[in-house]
Design a protein around this motif. Structure first.
Motif, short mmCIF file in Angstrom:
data_model
loop_
_atom_site.label_atom_id
_atom_site.label_comp_id
_atom_site.label_asym_id
_atom_site.label_seq_id
_atom_site.Cartn_x
_atom_site.Cartn_y
_atom_site.Cartn_z
N ALA A 197 -1.96 5.20 -9.21
CA ALA A 197 -2.47 4.12 -8.78
C ALA A 197 -3.04 3.02 -8.94
O ALA A 197 -2.65 1.60 -9.04
N LEU B 270 1.50 1.12 -3.56
CA LEU B 270 1.15 2.52 -4.53
C LEU B 270 0.79 3.43 -3.84
O LEU B 270 0.48 4.67 -5.27
N THR C 260 -2.24 -0.88 -10.78
CA THR C 260 -2.96 -1.90 -10.33
C THR C 260 -3.73 -3.13 -10.77
O THR C 260 -3.46 -3.71 -11.25
N ARG D 64 0.75 -0.97 0.33
CA ARG D 64 -0.02 -0.11 0.36
C ARG D 64 1.14 1.75 0.02
O ARG D 64 -0.05 2.13 -0.80
#
Length: 339
Positions: A24, A13, A28, A10
């Motif tokens: 992000a 990202l 992803t 996290r």
């Protein structure tokens, strides 16, 4: 796994693109699309994350109660990856008849201290026909597939029925259920389709087109009286279920550090929405008895169980998944299976 996601994945990202949430998000989806092509990895992950228990709702068997909400994978790029992360069903879209870029950027904002997101994406998608082509090429996903349909921005509100009808026809063979999205705050005039007269016409016409389950997705900002009117329309036209809720225009519950960013136009999702979403689910369950997919502010297993206890048959994740990652899906699956 929780610590790895929080401290490494996290963190990485959230720093991508100088902290731009949309970058992000795009990366992803691209990464998960590549992952979905590695079948051994998909098999290992699916065993690890598991599912909860089989639930039957509106004539469809779901291998788990936790689903991916619409908005995460609008155009269905990473469909085979989501079941590997423990999701028992996936909802793509919201898709529109016409391809559209959505609203101008920036249009996605993190409110980290509040564990929330504000978005004004505006149904950015490649269009219903493009999604149909991708789904045809992808083949079976392995879990039930929901498809959320909405109105194109260029389509006048008084022509909305034909816009929805085109998407439903183009995608009908692929969806296990269809969500009629009339509750996004980011397409001008869309929420007006929740009004009883407009919704009555829309649902009536779509019901004639579909042999698949139809669900209506409602806003958390409706009053109880307005929700009751929606439910009456649903009863009149044999709607199969409700998705409660979409994002909210309210900014209640934000941390002081997030108030300024929270003033950005758009719908708010995340932890501040949890209580209102549960209240709407409970009201719908009590007043209609229809199956409800509960979505809004679920960040842990307890939040999912409370949503189910409020009357939801299934739950969906979006913002909670962004902040907590795949470990959240596993925790919920384990908690539900243990009941």
């Amino acid at each position: 796994m929780d610590v790895v996601y929080q401290q490494l994945i996290r963190s990485t990202l959230f720093k991508l693109g100088g902290g731009d949430p949309e970058i992000a998000h795009t990366r992803t989806i691209a990464g998960l699309t590549r992952l979905a092509k590695v079948r051994p990895a998909v098999s290992v992950l699916r065993r690890y994350f598991g599912t909860s228990k089989t639930v039957r709702a509106f004539g469809v068997d779901f291998p788990g109660v936790v689903g991916l909400a619409a908005g995460m994978d609008k155009d269905g790029h990473a469909l085979r990856a989501w079941p590997a992360l423990g999701f028992g069903f996936v909802e793509v879209g919201t898709v529109t008849q016409h391809p559209q870029p959505g609203n101008p950027k920036p249009r996605l904002f993190r409110l980290t201290d509040s564990e929330a997101i504000v978005n004004r994406m505006g149904f950015n998608n490649a269009g219903a026909d493009a999604l149909a082509s991708r789904l045809r090429a992808t083949g079976p996903v392995g879990v039930p597939l929901g498809i959320s349909i909405g109105k194109s921005k260029v389509t006048p509100v008084d022509e909305a029925v034909e816009d929805y009808r085109h998407s439903l026809r183009a995608l009908h063979e692929f969806g296990d259920y269809f969500a009629i999205n009339v509750s996004s705050p980011n397409t001008p005039g869309l929420r007006g389709l929740q009004d009883r007269a407009a919704l009555d016409v829309l649902v009536s016409e779509l019901r004639k087109e579909s042999t698949k389950p139809l669900l209506v997705k409602i806003a958390p900002d409706l009053t109880d009286d307005a929700i009751a009117e929606v439910l009456q329309v649903c009863a009149d036209h044999r709607v199969d279920g409700i998705i409660a809720t979409n994002t909210t225009l309210s900014r209640e519950g934000l941390a002081p550090s997030d108030v300024e960013t929270g003033e950005e136009a758009g719908g708010l999702s995340g932890r501040p929405l949890a209580e209102r979403a549960r209240d709407v689910v409970a009201f719908v369950h009590k007043e209609s008895g229809l199956p409800v997919i509960g979505v809004g502010g679920i960040f842990d297993a307890d939040g999912a169980l409370r949503m189910l206890d409020a009357g939801a048959t299934l739950v969906q994740l979006y913002t909670g998944f962004i902040y907590e990652g795949p470990p959240l899906v596993r925790r919920i699956n384990r908690a539900v299976a243990a009941r």
